[in-house]
Motif scaffolding. Structure first.
Motif, mmCIF file in Angstrom:
data_model
loop_
_atom_site.group_PDB
_atom_site.id
_atom_site.type_symbol
_atom_site.label_atom_id
_atom_site.label_comp_id
_atom_site.label_asym_id
_atom_site.label_seq_id
_atom_site.Cartn_x
_atom_site.Cartn_y
_atom_site.Cartn_z
ATOM 1 N N GLU A 24 1.461 -3.556 2.427
ATOM 2 C CA GLU A 24 1.140 -4.977 2.520
ATOM 3 C C GLU A 24 -0.045 -5.299 1.609
ATOM 4 O O GLU A 24 -1.050 -4.595 1.631
ATOM 5 N N PRO A 25 0.036 -6.344 0.789
ATOM 6 C CA PRO A 25 -1.082 -6.696 -0.092
ATOM 7 C C PRO A 25 -2.226 -7.308 0.710
ATOM 8 O O PRO A 25 -1.994 -8.020 1.696
ATOM 9 N N PRO A 26 -3.497 -7.024 0.301
ATOM 10 C CA PRO A 26 -4.638 -7.612 1.009
ATOM 11 C C PRO A 26 -4.822 -9.077 0.618
ATOM 12 O O PRO A 26 -4.467 -9.491 -0.488
ATOM 13 N N ALA A 79 -4.078 -1.201 9.166
ATOM 14 C CA ALA A 79 -2.767 -1.729 8.806
ATOM 15 C C ALA A 79 -2.546 -1.693 7.291
ATOM 16 O O ALA A 79 -1.452 -1.389 6.806
ATOM 17 N N LEU A 80 -3.609 -1.994 6.530
ATOM 18 C CA LEU A 80 -3.485 -1.954 5.075
ATOM 19 C C LEU A 80 -3.322 -0.521 4.564
ATOM 20 O O LEU A 80 -2.597 -0.268 3.599
#
Length: 517
Positions: free
Chosen positions: A39-41, A33-34
């Motif tokens: 999207e930031p981890p 997904a990352l």
């Protein structure tokens, strides 16, 4: 054939040794997904991603090493390839037809590579990358042939005014080398008052040492170079063509005359552009076949009387403030073929043509009469018609339209149009060639031009065979004009239609100016 598990590349040999690196990521996982989003981890996930990045260092280092090794091998292969192909090329060159070309054919080919006078003067230097200099650097045979071909080195073009716009200079040693390789010389030397005179003087004095080999001299004189001409007296046995101009009014200061060319025993073509004031230049007039001069009518009359073999004259009346006197005097120039008459300030407006109508050359000898050619001299229609009507040997008519002559030319075309009325006769039916040109932003009345050609082409007693319409600028012929002209061409009229630069070049050729090189 296998695929590298680290980089995914296909290989026909053994796969790289060492630990494989799996770059696959399971779909649906947080890692996947990352990778597939912005999207930031989270903080805990950042440590995991950093560990994944760290794991790539070792396999990347191994791949860099393998790439370097393969590049080294590729370089060795490329060097071997270049060595072999160079060897093959050298051997194939042995079979080249160029080796079988006789030296005389090479000389002819080389002669076509020499730059024109215009290009050589614009360049403003002796360019080692241009012919003939570059021919000496190709191979030993080309060097031998080019150096032993004097005609390649006969043209010397030096234009100091061009040096005002670039940093190039003329090399004294290169000029010495060129003079040694030449036999007959064509000299084009243009000085500049704005530049150091010492180098110009030195170059001209070197050229003057070889004046016995000069066949042509075209020179732009300065206040420093014109005194050098005195050293040429009795040293110009081969000079056939001469052109003189001045770089400015200050160049003529203190000049009363130039008297070094009177003993040039081969001189037949002479021209001078005094421009600022008339400078007397004694010449061997009896042997001239062509001359161009701007001076008073009295000076021209003297020249015309003393020449014996004159074929062409370009007469400019720039230093005569009085109208030509009335006279019935006839000047016989029995061999004259080309005549150009110009009046710089339009004060005569065609009186010069009327004056020449008294000359036997226009009545019985000259096959071509150019009128116009400059904005200062519009052709006078009625004197022109009278000359043509009374001179059946004039078979070619050249008209160049300038800014002030449109009405005169339209009048002339109307006079040359053959009427359909019973008993009408054609004006100058002996004309076989009629050239009309439009220079700058002006135009000929095309319907009148077409009507004139059609009437003369269809008239039984007219000799018209060749016509030309040249349009440098301004409106071009419309569809109806082109259609009618095409019909005349299909019927057998030799018709030339040009526009733009081609038309302007053709009109310059009509102008009978001397051409160099």
């Amino acid at each position: 054939m296998s695929r590298c598990s680290e980089c995914g590349a296909l290989s026909t040999g053994s796969p790289p040794t060492g630990e494989t690196f799996d770059v696959s990521v399971a779909p649906g996982s947080r890692h996947h997904a990352l990778l597939t989003s912005n999207e930031p981890p989270e903080e805990s996930e950042s440590a995991f991603i950093q560990s994944v990045v760290s794991k790539t260092d070792a396999p990347l280092a191994r791949l860099d090493e393998q790439i370097s090794r393969l590049r080294g091998q590729l370089k060795q292969l490329e060097d071997k390839y270049a060595l072999v192909i160079g060897y093959r090329t050298r051997n194939r060159a042995i079979l080249s037809p160029l080796r079988r070309i006789p030296p005389e054919i090479l000389r002819e080919i080389f002669s076509w590579t020499v730059p024109s006078i215009r290009d050589a003067l614009i360049r403003g230097s002796f360019d080692m990358h241009q012919s003939p200099w570059v021919l000496t650097r190709i191979c030993s045979r080309w060097r031998e042939v080019s150096i032993s071909t004097p005609s390649l080195w006969s043209r010397v073009a030096i234009d100091y005014p061009q040096s005002l716009y670039n940093s190039s200079t003329y090399s004294f040693p290169l000029l010495e080398a060129q003079l040694k390789r030449s036999q007959k010389l064509s000299i084009h030397f243009y000085g500049a008052n704005e530049l150091d005179s010492s180098s110009q003087t030195r170059m001209f004095q070197l050229l003057a040492q070889h004046s016995s080999r000069w066949e042509e001299l075209s020179i732009g004189l300065t206040s420093e170079t014109w005194p050098l001409l005195s050293a040429l007296r009795d040293r110009l046995p081969s000079l056939t063509r001469l052109w003189i101009q001045w770089t400015g009014p200050e160049s003529q200061s203190g000049v009363n005359s130039i008297d070094c060319f009177q003993t040039a025993s081969s001189l037949i073509d002479f021209g001078v552009f005094n421009q600022h004031r008339f400078i007397p230049i004694p010449l061997p007039l009896s042997q001239l076949t062509r001359y161009q001069l701007d001076c008073s009518w009295e000076q021209h009359k003297r020249i015309l009387k003393e020449t014996r073999s004159l074929l062409e004259a370009r007469i400019y009346i720039d230093f005569d403030e009085e109208d030509w006197p009335d006279s019935d005097e006839t000047i016989d120039v029995l061999h004259l073929q080309r005549l150009y008459v110009s009046d710089a300030d339009s004060r005569l407006m065609g009186q010069d043509i009327q004056r020449f109508s008294h000359f036997s050359v226009l009545f019985s000898i000259a096959p071509r009469v150019p009128f116009g050619g400059s904005a200062s001299f519009p052709p006078a229609a009625y004197p022109t018609v009278e000359i043509l009507q009374n001179s059946p040997s004039i078979t070619e008519l050249v008209i160049v339209n300038d800014d002030n002559a449109m009405a005169e030319i339209n009048t002339l075309m109307a006079a040359l149009t053959v009427s359909n009325l019973p008993g009408s006769t054609a004006v100058a039916p002996h004309l076989s060639l009629m050239f009309f040109g439009c220079d700058e932003e002006n135009y000929i009345h095309y319907p009148a031009y077409v009507e004139m050609l059609q009437s003369r082409w269809k008239a039984e007693n007219c000799a018209l065979r060749t016509a030309a319409l040249l349009v440098a600028d301004g409106p071009r012929p419309d569809f109806a004009t082109l259609r009618d002209l095409h019909t005349l061409r299909q019927e057998g009229l030799d018709l030339l239609l040009l526009n733009g630069g081609e038309a302007r070049d053709a009109m310059e050729f009509w102008d009978y100016r001397t051409r160099w090189g």
